[in-house]
Design an enzyme around this catalytic site. Structure first.
Site, PDB file in Angstrom:
ATOM      1  N   THR A 345      -1.534  -0.574  -6.523  1.00 34.29           N
ATOM      2  CA  THR A 345      -1.623  -0.385  -5.100  1.00 34.29           C
ATOM      3  C   THR A 345      -2.620  -1.377  -4.546  1.00 34.29           C
ATOM      4  O   THR A 345      -3.467  -1.858  -5.284  1.00 34.29           O
ATOM      5  CB  THR A 345      -2.126   1.058  -4.876  1.00 34.29           C
ATOM      6  OG1 THR A 345      -1.252   1.912  -5.562  1.00 34.29           O
ATOM      7  CG2 THR A 345      -2.233   1.429  -3.435  1.00 34.29           C
ATOM      8  N   ASP A 387       5.844   9.448  -8.867  1.00 31.09           N
ATOM      9  CA  ASP A 387       4.942  10.245  -8.025  1.00 31.09           C
ATOM     10  C   ASP A 387       5.569  11.592  -7.642  1.00 31.09           C
ATOM     11  O   ASP A 387       4.899  12.459  -7.089  1.00 31.09           O
ATOM     12  CB  ASP A 387       4.540   9.473  -6.759  1.00 31.09           C
ATOM     13  CG  ASP A 387       3.355   8.538  -7.014  1.00 31.09           C
ATOM     14  OD1 ASP A 387       2.729   8.654  -8.083  1.00 31.09           O
ATOM     15  OD2 ASP A 387       3.056   7.699  -6.150  1.00 31.09           O
ATOM     16  N   SER A 417      -1.161   9.653  -3.004  1.00 36.91           N
ATOM     17  CA  SER A 417      -2.607   9.836  -2.860  1.00 36.91           C
ATOM     18  C   SER A 417      -3.223   8.777  -1.950  1.00 36.91           C
ATOM     19  O   SER A 417      -4.449   8.751  -1.782  1.00 36.91           O
ATOM     20  CB  SER A 417      -3.292   9.736  -4.226  1.00 36.91           C
ATOM     21  OG  SER A 417      -2.851  10.768  -5.056  1.00 36.91           O
ATOM     22  N   GLY A 438      -5.692   3.015  -6.839  1.00 37.96           N
ATOM     23  CA  GLY A 438      -6.165   3.761  -8.016  1.00 37.96           C
ATOM     24  C   GLY A 438      -5.576   5.155  -8.154  1.00 37.96           C
ATOM     25  O   GLY A 438      -6.234   6.039  -8.708  1.00 37.96           O
ATOM     26  N   GLY A 439      -4.357   5.370  -7.661  1.00 36.33           N
ATOM     27  CA  GLY A 439      -3.707   6.674  -7.845  1.00 36.33           C
ATOM     28  C   GLY A 439      -4.561   7.784  -7.261  1.00 36.33           C
ATOM     29  O   GLY A 439      -5.168   7.610  -6.194  1.00 36.33           O
TER      30      GLY A 439
HETATM   31  O1  DON Z   1       1.022   6.739  -3.907  1.00 34.35           O
HETATM   32  C1  DON Z   1       0.278   6.966  -4.859  1.00 34.35           C
HETATM   33  O2  DON Z   1      -0.537   7.861  -4.858  1.00 34.35           O
HETATM   34  C2  DON Z   1       0.346   6.081  -6.084  1.00 34.35           C
HETATM   35  N1  DON Z   1       1.658   5.551  -6.229  1.00 34.35           N
HETATM   36  C3  DON Z   1      -0.696   5.008  -5.991  1.00 34.35           C
HETATM   37  C4  DON Z   1      -0.739   4.163  -7.233  1.00 34.35           C
HETATM   38  C5  DON Z   1      -1.975   3.378  -7.393  1.00 34.35           C
HETATM   39  O3  DON Z   1      -2.865   3.402  -6.590  1.00 34.35           O
HETATM   40  C6  DON Z   1      -2.070   2.556  -8.620  1.00 34.35           C
HETATM   41  N2  DON Z   1      -3.225   1.729  -8.542  1.00 34.35           N
HETATM   42  N3  DON Z   1      -4.011   1.158  -8.995  1.00 34.35           N
END
Ligand code: DON
Length: 536
Positions: A345, A387, A417, A438-439
């Site tokens: 992301t 997700d 997230s 970062g999820g």
């Molecule tokens: O939308 C979300 O929560 C995830 N797909 C975000 C993924 C993410 O931030 C990966 N990053 N480093």
């Protein structure tokens, strides 16, 4: 000022501002440029959220999250024995991992509704197209990153050719060109964003999906719509917070945690005391438990947003926190809320001269998404289907447990997230805007950055750089960062009964812009990652 994770993208945004474009115009140009120069996360094959606060005070949230294809169903990622499918056909790698991309549809809505009108669509796409066509010099970081993802990228011919140089790999200093992506961007430049959904690009994506057992059809692409949502508003110690509503969980979870912490004098507990970490982690544990149960695409499930972010509810949840003893996640379920049914992301922020603010997080989920580049398009596709709760009640790639409400359904958006956020001063002027990658760690990183500014008087850079902690209910472990916690603090928290992650790890990476009282823009890029904040 533009703060993004790549210098070239930030420069392109600044050029747009200098030509008279507003923050929205600049954000679109930055987003398109990142699709070229930051391929592990920047994208036109993924989706995200754009939060826009106009200088006159009105705020808008554009949801361009990916959508499950029409043929998707609850058990899509489960095999005959009830186990999660791995590799091709799974929710994380390969053709079935992708939701219908939303990025261009989102940028299109932003441009048409909120663009300045002084800059054409062509002018916003051209810098990205030109970078894809003419190439840019690879940094060591990016050249090495391609190689570290070789195992899965190599499985898909176009990804192998484009990102792995057909097995010969790239090195620092090589000129990296993406001719197919340049052609796709040229079509989008001439025919508009709809070309991606109804034109040759759509046909190429649908054909590649069909040839490889993927589910996204031409009809799915035609059906895709970015949605305008009401931004979520809350406050912490009297400071208004404007953030993203569902299908993001980020805004709700953040406001829940802040509501719980408001009762405590966090300032005098001190930035990195065991007492503060304990309360923070207990608040995170409870809010993430609610996330698992109650949050999902609001067009498919009733999400009890108002109740979850109600301060009275925070008091009820607070009452279950023992100030000297860690709870066990197995004893912490979701709160009692009555519902009346009716791992990549990147974040960037733009503040223009007039004070319009765009704060945008978008993603293809994992680094290099599904690893599939749709044949002939140069477009790396997301693996956002992970997700969803691929197997409700079981962990996804981020270890997140999610429930039935977030199950896979046709044309539904997976829970996210991503937490683009704007914090206001008490006099009603904008103070700072930020977000992270970062999820689930995005949420806890944004929360702690907000607390660091409000309670600990840090500037935006210090707030973003300061070591953080993370807890997401399950796994029931407290994650901290390398050098982020003193042994004494660790001992105190252990004596309270906290279980620490086996090893410390990085907790997200954030970018943001603060507006000083004299109007000076202070840009901040997380020291955990690359990027550049540029002003003019
Ligand atoms: O939308 C979300 O929560 C995830 N797909 C975000 C993924 C993410 O931030 C990966 N990053 N480093």
């Amino acid at each position: 000022m533009v703060a993004s994770q790549h210098e070239l993208a930030s420069k392109i945004g600044i050029d747009v501002l200098k030509k008279g474009g507003n923050a929205v115009d600049a954000a679109i140009a930055v987003g398109l440029a990142l699709a070229v120069v930051y391929p592990e996360a920047g994208n036109i094959g993924g989706g995200g959220f754009m939060l826009y606060r106009r200088a006159d005070g009105q705020a808008f949230a554009i949801d361009y999250r990916e959508m499950a294809p029409g043929a998707a169903s609850r058990d899509l990622f489960i095999d005959g024995e009830g186990k999660l499918i791995k590799g091709e056909g799974s929710s994380t790698v390969g053709y079935r991992a992708s939701g219908v991309p939303g990025t261009l549809a989102g940028f299109d809505v932003a441009f048409k509704k909120h663009g300045s009108g002084k800059i054409s669509w062509r002018q916003l796409v051209e810098p990205a197209r030109s970078l894809a066509q003419n190439g840019y010099v690879l940094t060591k970081r990016l050249a090495d990153l391609f190689v570290s993802y070789k195992e899965n990228l190599a499985k898909y011919p176009d990804s192998n050719r484009i990102f792995l140089n057909s097995g010969k790999y790239y090195r620092e200093g090589d000129l990296f060109k993406q001719p197919e992506l340049a052609q796709t961007l040229a079509r989008v430049e001439s025919h508009g964003a709809s070309e991606f959904y109804t034109g040759k690009t759509a046909e190429l994506i649908a054909a590649d999906m069909k040839a490889n057992n993927g589910l996204i059809t031409l009809q799915d692409l035609k059906n895709y719509k970015a949605k305008e949502r009401q931004p979520l508003r809350g406050n912490y110690r009297g400071y208004e917070i404007i953030t993203m509503p569902p299908p993001s969980s980020g805004g709700i979870v953040m406001l829940q945690v802040l509501n719980m912490l408001e009762k405590y004098d966090v300032r005098s507990l001190g930035y990195n005391s065991a007492a503060k970490y304990h309360l923070l982690v207990e608040a995170m544990r409870r809010s993430f438990a609610d996330r698992a149960e109650y949050m999902a695409d609001p067009d498919f499930q009733t999400v009890p947003v108002e109740k979850l972010i109600d301060k009275k509810y925070a008091n009820e949840r607070n009452a279950t926190i023992d100030q000297r003893k860690a709870s066990s996640s197995k004893d912490i379920g979701q709160g009692a809320i009555e519902i009346r049914e009716g791992m990549d992301t990147t974040h960037f922020t733009v503040v223009d001269a007039a004070g319009n603010i765009v704060t945008n997080t978008y993603t293809i989920n994992d680094l290099y998404g599904s690893r599939v580049t749709a044949k002939g398009t140069g477009v790396l596709l997301n693996d956002e289907m992970d997700d969803f709760a691929a197997r409700p009640g079981r962990a996804n790639m981020f270890g997140l447990i999610q429930g039935e409400r977030n199950k896979v359904e046709p044309m539904k958006r997976p829970l996210s997230s991503m937490t683009p956020t704007i914090v206001m001063r008490k006099d009603g002027t904008p103070w700072f805007a930020l977000g992270a990658r970062g999820g689930p760690r995005i949420i806890t990183a944004v929360i702690q950055s907000v607390i660091n500014v409000i309670d600990h008087d840090m500037d935006i850079q210090a707030a973003i750089d300061a070591p953080r902690v993370h807890h997401q209910w399950y796994p029931d472990e407290l994650l901290y960062e390398p050098y982020g916690m003193s042994p004494d603090t660790l001992n105190v928290l252990t004596s309270y009964g906290h279980t620490f992650a086996a090893r410390p790890g990085q907790i997200a990476s954030a970018t943001g812009i603060m507006i000083d009282t004299d109007g000076t823009r202070l840009g901040a890029i997380d020291s955990r990652s690359d990027g550049e904040a540029i002003g003019y």
